[in-house]
Design a protein around this motif. Structure first.
Motif, PDB file in Angstrom:
ATOM      1  N   UNK A  89       2.120  -1.928  -6.367  1.00  0.00           N
ATOM      2  CA  UNK A  89       2.289  -3.351  -6.655  1.00  0.00           C
ATOM      3  C   UNK A  89       0.950  -4.028  -6.542  1.00  0.00           C
ATOM      4  N   UNK A  90       0.929  -5.235  -5.985  1.00  0.00           N
ATOM      5  CA  UNK A  90      -0.332  -5.981  -5.827  1.00  0.00           C
ATOM      6  C   UNK A  90      -0.951  -5.719  -4.460  1.00  0.00           C
ATOM      7  N   UNK A  91      -2.271  -5.738  -4.442  1.00  0.00           N
ATOM      8  CA  UNK A  91      -3.031  -5.590  -3.197  1.00  0.00           C
ATOM      9  C   UNK A  91      -4.005  -6.764  -3.088  1.00  0.00           C
ATOM     10  N   UNK A  92      -4.517  -6.942  -1.888  1.00  0.00           N
ATOM     11  CA  UNK A  92      -5.482  -8.029  -1.678  1.00  0.00           C
ATOM     12  C   UNK A  92      -6.807  -7.732  -2.375  1.00  0.00           C
ATOM     13  N   UNK A  93      -7.085  -6.447  -2.648  1.00  0.00           N
ATOM     14  CA  UNK A  93      -8.250  -6.057  -3.458  1.00  0.00           C
ATOM     15  C   UNK A  93      -7.886  -4.732  -4.127  1.00  0.00           C
ATOM     16  N   UNK A  94      -8.831  -4.133  -4.840  1.00  0.00           N
ATOM     17  CA  UNK A  94      -8.498  -2.919  -5.601  1.00  0.00           C
ATOM     18  C   UNK A  94      -8.320  -1.697  -4.666  1.00  0.00           C
ATOM     19  N   UNK A  95      -7.080  -1.175  -4.558  1.00  0.00           N
ATOM     20  CA  UNK A  95      -6.830  -0.073  -3.623  1.00  0.00           C
ATOM     21  C   UNK A  95      -7.535   1.229  -4.029  1.00  0.00           C
ATOM     22  N   UNK A  96      -7.945   1.315  -5.312  1.00  0.00           N
ATOM     23  CA  UNK A  96      -8.604   2.549  -5.777  1.00  0.00           C
ATOM     24  C   UNK A  96     -10.046   2.607  -5.264  1.00  0.00           C
ATOM     25  N   UNK A  97     -10.600   1.448  -4.924  1.00  0.00           N
ATOM     26  CA  UNK A  97     -12.004   1.425  -4.504  1.00  0.00           C
ATOM     27  C   UNK A  97     -12.191   0.848  -3.104  1.00  0.00           C
ATOM     28  N   UNK A  98     -11.175   0.161  -2.565  1.00  0.00           N
ATOM     29  CA  UNK A  98     -11.337  -0.495  -1.272  1.00  0.00           C
ATOM     30  C   UNK A  98     -10.272   0.009  -0.298  1.00  0.00           C
ATOM     31  N   UNK A  99     -10.722   0.742   0.733  1.00  0.00           N
ATOM     32  CA  UNK A  99      -9.731   1.321   1.655  1.00  0.00           C
ATOM     33  C   UNK A  99      -9.105   0.259   2.570  1.00  0.00           C
ATOM     34  N   UNK A 100      -9.679  -0.924   2.593  1.00  0.00           N
ATOM     35  CA  UNK A 100      -9.101  -2.004   3.399  1.00  0.00           C
ATOM     36  C   UNK A 100      -8.120  -2.873   2.598  1.00  0.00           C
ATOM     37  N   UNK A 101      -7.873  -2.470   1.363  1.00  0.00           N
ATOM     38  CA  UNK A 101      -6.949  -3.241   0.531  1.00  0.00           C
ATOM     39  C   UNK A 101      -5.571  -3.281   1.193  1.00  0.00           C
ATOM     40  N   UNK A 102      -5.014  -4.474   1.263  1.00  0.00           N
ATOM     41  CA  UNK A 102      -3.689  -4.599   1.885  1.00  0.00           C
ATOM     42  C   UNK A 102      -2.610  -4.840   0.845  1.00  0.00           C
ATOM     43  N   UNK A 103      -1.496  -4.134   1.050  1.00  0.00           N
ATOM     44  CA  UNK A 103      -0.380  -4.247   0.124  1.00  0.00           C
ATOM     45  C   UNK A 103       0.316  -5.593   0.292  1.00  0.00           C
ATOM     46  N   UNK A 104       0.694  -6.196  -0.832  1.00  0.00           N
ATOM     47  CA  UNK A 104       1.400  -7.485  -0.783  1.00  0.00           C
ATOM     48  C   UNK A 104       2.868  -7.245  -1.143  1.00  0.00           C
ATOM     49  N   UNK A 105       3.741  -7.474  -0.165  1.00  0.00           N
ATOM     50  CA  UNK A 105       5.174  -7.221  -0.396  1.00  0.00           C
ATOM     51  C   UNK A 105       5.841  -8.386  -1.130  1.00  0.00           C
ATOM     52  N   UNK A 106       5.484  -9.586  -0.693  1.00  0.00           N
ATOM     53  CA  UNK A 106       6.096 -10.790  -1.278  1.00  0.00           C
ATOM     54  C   UNK A 106       5.009 -11.828  -1.477  1.00  0.00           C
ATOM     55  N   UNK A 107       5.116 -12.603  -2.537  1.00  0.00           N
ATOM     56  CA  UNK A 107       4.119 -13.654  -2.753  1.00  0.00           C
ATOM     57  C   UNK A 107       4.743 -14.825  -3.492  1.00  0.00           C
ATOM     58  N   UNK A 108       4.198 -16.000  -3.236  1.00  0.00           N
ATOM     59  CA  UNK A 108       4.568 -17.180  -4.009  1.00  0.00           C
ATOM     60  C   UNK A 108       3.415 -17.460  -4.967  1.00  0.00           C
ATOM     61  N   UNK A 109       3.642 -18.376  -5.876  1.00  0.00           N
ATOM     62  CA  UNK A 109       2.598 -18.726  -6.839  1.00  0.00           C
ATOM     63  C   UNK A 109       1.324 -19.198  -6.127  1.00  0.00           C
ATOM     64  N   UNK A 110       1.507 -20.016  -5.077  1.00  0.00           N
ATOM     65  CA  UNK A 110       0.349 -20.525  -4.321  1.00  0.00           C
ATOM     66  C   UNK A 110      -0.466 -19.388  -3.731  1.00  0.00           C
ATOM     67  N   UNK A 111       0.242 -18.384  -3.206  1.00  0.00           N
ATOM     68  CA  UNK A 111      -0.479 -17.246  -2.607  1.00  0.00           C
ATOM     69  C   UNK A 111      -1.262 -16.472  -3.673  1.00  0.00           C
ATOM     70  N   UNK A 112      -0.711 -16.414  -4.856  1.00  0.00           N
ATOM     71  CA  UNK A 112      -1.420 -15.726  -5.946  1.00  0.00           C
ATOM     72  C   UNK A 112      -2.669 -16.494  -6.364  1.00  0.00           C
ATOM     73  N   UNK A 113      -2.624 -17.822  -6.271  1.00  0.00           N
ATOM     74  CA  UNK A 113      -3.805 -18.628  -6.626  1.00  0.00           C
ATOM     75  C   UNK A 113      -4.980 -18.182  -5.756  1.00  0.00           C
ATOM     76  N   UNK A 114      -4.723 -18.008  -4.469  1.00  0.00           N
ATOM     77  CA  UNK A 114      -5.794 -17.606  -3.550  1.00  0.00           C
ATOM     78  C   UNK A 114      -6.280 -16.204  -3.857  1.00  0.00           C
TER      79      UNK A 114
END
Ligand code: IP8
Length: 260
Positions: free
Chosen positions: A173-198
């Motif tokens: 799904x979505x991560x806070x950054x690219x999981x293929x290149x960033x091992x600190x990427x965090x998985x996003x389980x749920x998000x609102x539109x506002x959270x996606x803006x950030x």
């Protein structure tokens, strides 16, 4: 009705020209069959479209006659991929029909200009499963350009207001950054539109690797603004698509449609 996009990276090997992932596509077709829902299916072009489209700069519009051959070759290849997807669906006894964008719609400077939504509506009402895909199309301003599967998802979501919009990816799904290149990427389980803006703001700092992701986030935000829930899920893992379709708990990213 559910609107589903099978991403080009899940049904093809993006690094190898014309490499169709038959096993994955067949399993996804069987999950669609098992879920027994009303569906419009969109698929990406993967290595059947992007390599040629780039080679001939098709998304920049008409520049020279050499591109005409490139346009028709690219169309032939995405149509071939579409036939492979259709065969996979037909093998599951799904009454899928191909609706090729180049014959149904026109863009104007990359934006939707005209589209025959009625044909989708009629096929749906008769019990068929319409299948469309990223394609080369005519463009009022540019002569021609590319209509991506993501743009089709936005257009169809706006017109049909489906119960849910699903993106089948090669990531969970979505991560806070690219999981293929960033091992600190965090998985996003749920998000609102506002959270996606950030998220867009922060992922833009990762330049080209997340450019694809930033584009995808833009599409998701546009659909979420229509007050439709969007789910992103991994098509490589058994039953994630099926579970999502039938509303069972599974790993995915759930983006809530904007509430007003
Ligand atoms: O794979 C692109 O569609 P996408 C279509 O959904 C072509 O981005 C022709 C490259």
């Amino acid at each position: 009705m559910f609107l589903i996009k099978l991403g080009g990276s899940i049904i093809t090997d993006k690094g190898k020209k014309y490499a169709f992932k038959e096993d994955v596509t067949d399993r996804l077709s069987s999950e669609i069959k098992k879920a027994n829902k009303e569906i419009i299916l969109v698929h990406g072009a993967g290595s059947f479209g992007h390599i040629l489209a780039k080679q001939y700069s098709l998304n920049q519009g008409y520049k020279n006659d050499v591109q005409l051959q490139g346009f028709s070759d690219t169309h032939a290849m995405v149509q071939q991929l579409n036939s492979l997807v259709l065969t996979s669906l037909h093998d599951q006894d799904i009454a899928a029909v191909s609706l090729p964008p180049h014959a149904l719609l026109k863009l104007d400077d990359h934006k939707p200009s005209t589209m025959n939504y009625n044909i989708f509506k009629e096929y749906l009402s008769k019990g068929f499963t319409p299948v469309t895909f990223g394609d080369v199309v005519l463009d009022e301003k540019l002569g021609f350009s590319i209509c991506s599967g993501d743009l089709l998802m936005q257009m169809l979501a706006q017109y049909f207001k489906p119960e849910k919009v699903l993106f089948v990816l090669d990531e969970d799904g979505l991560y806070t950054s690219n999981p293929k290149t960033d091992k600190n990427a965090q998985f996003i389980e749920k998000a609102t539109l506002d959270e996606l803006e950030n998220l867009t703001t922060s992922s833009n700092t990762y330049a080209d690797v997340t450019k694809g992701m930033a584009g995808k986030i833009e599409t998701i935000k546009n659909i979420s603004r229509l007050r439709i829930d969007v789910v992103l899920l991994n098509g490589n893992i058994n039953n994630r698509l099926y579970d999502t379709l039938v509303g069972r708990k599974t790993k995915n990213t759930y983006v809530y449609g904007e509430k007003r």
